[in-house]
Motif scaffolding. Structure first.
Motif, mmCIF file in Angstrom:
data_model
loop_
_atom_site.group_PDB
_atom_site.id
_atom_site.type_symbol
_atom_site.label_atom_id
_atom_site.label_comp_id
_atom_site.label_asym_id
_atom_site.label_seq_id
_atom_site.Cartn_x
_atom_site.Cartn_y
_atom_site.Cartn_z
ATOM 1 N N ASN A 174 0.919 -1.086 -0.249
ATOM 2 C CA ASN A 174 0.040 0.036 -0.088
ATOM 3 C C ASN A 174 0.909 1.182 0.061
ATOM 4 O OD1 ASN A 174 -2.847 -0.690 0.031
ATOM 5 N ND2 ASN A 174 -2.707 -1.575 1.915
ATOM 6 N N SER A 194 -13.158 -8.485 -6.869
ATOM 7 C CA SER A 194 -12.957 -8.171 -5.436
ATOM 8 C C SER A 194 -11.691 -8.284 -4.884
ATOM 9 C CB SER A 194 -13.891 -8.845 -4.757
ATOM 10 O OG SER A 194 -13.917 -8.741 -3.393
ATOM 11 N N HIS A 195 -11.143 -7.076 -4.475
ATOM 12 C CA HIS A 195 -9.955 -6.987 -3.744
ATOM 13 C C HIS A 195 -9.774 -8.371 -2.520
ATOM 14 C CE1 HIS A 195 -8.885 -2.687 -5.098
ATOM 15 N NE2 HIS A 195 -9.269 -3.491 -6.181
ATOM 16 N N ALA A 196 -10.953 -8.400 -1.870
ATOM 17 C CA ALA A 196 -10.757 -9.585 -1.022
ATOM 18 C C ALA A 196 -10.585 -11.133 -1.605
ATOM 19 C CB ALA A 196 -12.243 -9.675 -0.161
ATOM 20 N N VAL A 212 -5.403 -8.432 -1.459
ATOM 21 C CA VAL A 212 -5.247 -6.899 -2.288
ATOM 22 C C VAL A 212 -5.819 -6.010 -0.901
ATOM 23 C CG1 VAL A 212 -5.859 -5.228 -3.888
ATOM 24 C CG2 VAL A 212 -4.922 -7.660 -4.284
ATOM 25 N N ASP A 213 -6.881 -6.463 -0.536
ATOM 26 C CA ASP A 213 -7.537 -5.632 0.499
ATOM 27 C C ASP A 213 -7.017 -5.713 1.965
ATOM 28 O OD1 ASP A 213 -8.161 -8.166 1.460
ATOM 29 O OD2 ASP A 213 -10.375 -7.812 2.093
ATOM 30 N N GLY A 214 -5.899 -6.312 1.913
ATOM 31 C CA GLY A 214 -4.935 -6.485 3.359
ATOM 32 C C GLY A 214 -5.408 -7.593 4.249
ATOM 33 N N HIS A 215 -6.446 -8.177 3.972
ATOM 34 C CA HIS A 215 -6.577 -9.337 4.993
ATOM 35 C C HIS A 215 -5.531 -10.605 4.640
ATOM 36 C CE1 HIS A 215 -9.140 -11.646 2.243
ATOM 37 N NE2 HIS A 215 -8.941 -12.487 2.807
#
Length: 274
Positions: free
Chosen positions: A56, A171-173, A228-231
């Protein structure tokens, strides 16, 4: 005649005590091993969280442009070509004296961030089995995570890739950034960790299997991945169930490669219909 010392232990009593201790150790050791592995798992997931934060920061600095997967940690191939091991590129992940100059290093200067403790343990036992290993290069792992090869610029056979964050239309998740790979070949495929890019020439690299393994079966476990969403979550490889020796279609991405790889809403060419 001297009386018997009432404070002394008999041989039978000592054997009973030893037997009890052995039983207790047999009960406690598996529990301690599980606790140790849980600690390693926590450290691994923390590392991947840091990878997500680093990406990020990189995206903010580079106007949303992903780093090139193959050189995000290692740097340019030209540097390797000038190294003593220029003919042993599959050993880059454990060539400790090779200078690592990739653009992500400055965001994660702590060496520990790049290595899962469980990966380090498995590398000691299995690292020499990776493809085209040079036995003169010691197994001293530098990193154990690889970036999704469908992110960043496409440099392999003109394959589609999301060069920028804005190009990730799925979806980034559901799209992973970095995941773990094995250091040993399995199931008839030679794909192992050799660089930072998670996408082999046969469209495949394979998620690692060295977490939560069954006794004596290093191919039956799981690995961790940051999205991609950080999880961060645990993922299972689709490549050949160790018991049935068949591909696990439910874990495959459109029947082509590991699930969570593809960054676009539009299905890839050649995808197998569900």
């Amino acid at each position: 005649m001297k009386s018997r010392n009432p404070k002394a232990f008999t041989l039978i009593e000592l054997l009973v005590v030893i037997a009890i201790i052995a039983v207790l150790m047999g009960i406690l050791m598996p529990a301690l091993q599980r606790v140790r592995e849980q600690a390693r798992e926590i450290a691994c997931r923390s590392n991947l969280k840091n990878y997500g934060l680093a990406i990020n920061m990189f995206l903010n600095d580079e106007e949303g442009q992903f780093p090139e997967p193959g050189g995000c940690l290692l740097g340019e191939d030209e540097l390797w070509d000038d190294s003593p091991y220029s003919d042993d590129k599959f050993c880059r992940w454990h060539a400790a004296d090779y200078p690592l100059t990739g653009p992500l290093w400055k965001y994660m200067p702590d060496q520990k961030t790049h290595l899962c403790p469980t990966f380090k343990v498995s590398a000691k036992s299995w690292g020499h089995l990776h493809q085209w290993h040079n036995e003169e290069i010691p197994i001293k792992p530098l990193f154990g995570y690889s970036m999704n090869g469908f992110l960043g610029s496409s440099t392999i056979e003109d394959r589609p890739a999301a060069a920028k964050l804005g190009k990730v239309t799925r979806s980034h998740a559901e799209v992973f950034l970095f995941a773990e790979e094995n250091v040993w070949p399995r199931g008839g495929d030679d794909s192992t960790i050799d660089d930072n890019c998670f996408m082999g020439l046969n469209w495949r690299n394979w998620f690692g299997t060295f977490h939560s393994t069954n006794a004596g079966n290093p191919d039956g476990g799981t690995c961790n991945a940051v999205f991609v969403d950080g999880h961060v979550q645990e993922v299972e490889s689709a490549f050949k169930d160790p018991y049935t020796e068949e591909f696990v279609e439910s874990r495959m991405e459109y029947g082509l490669f590991e699930r969570y790889s593809w960054p676009f809403k539009k299905r890839p060419s050649g995808a197998i219909e569900p």
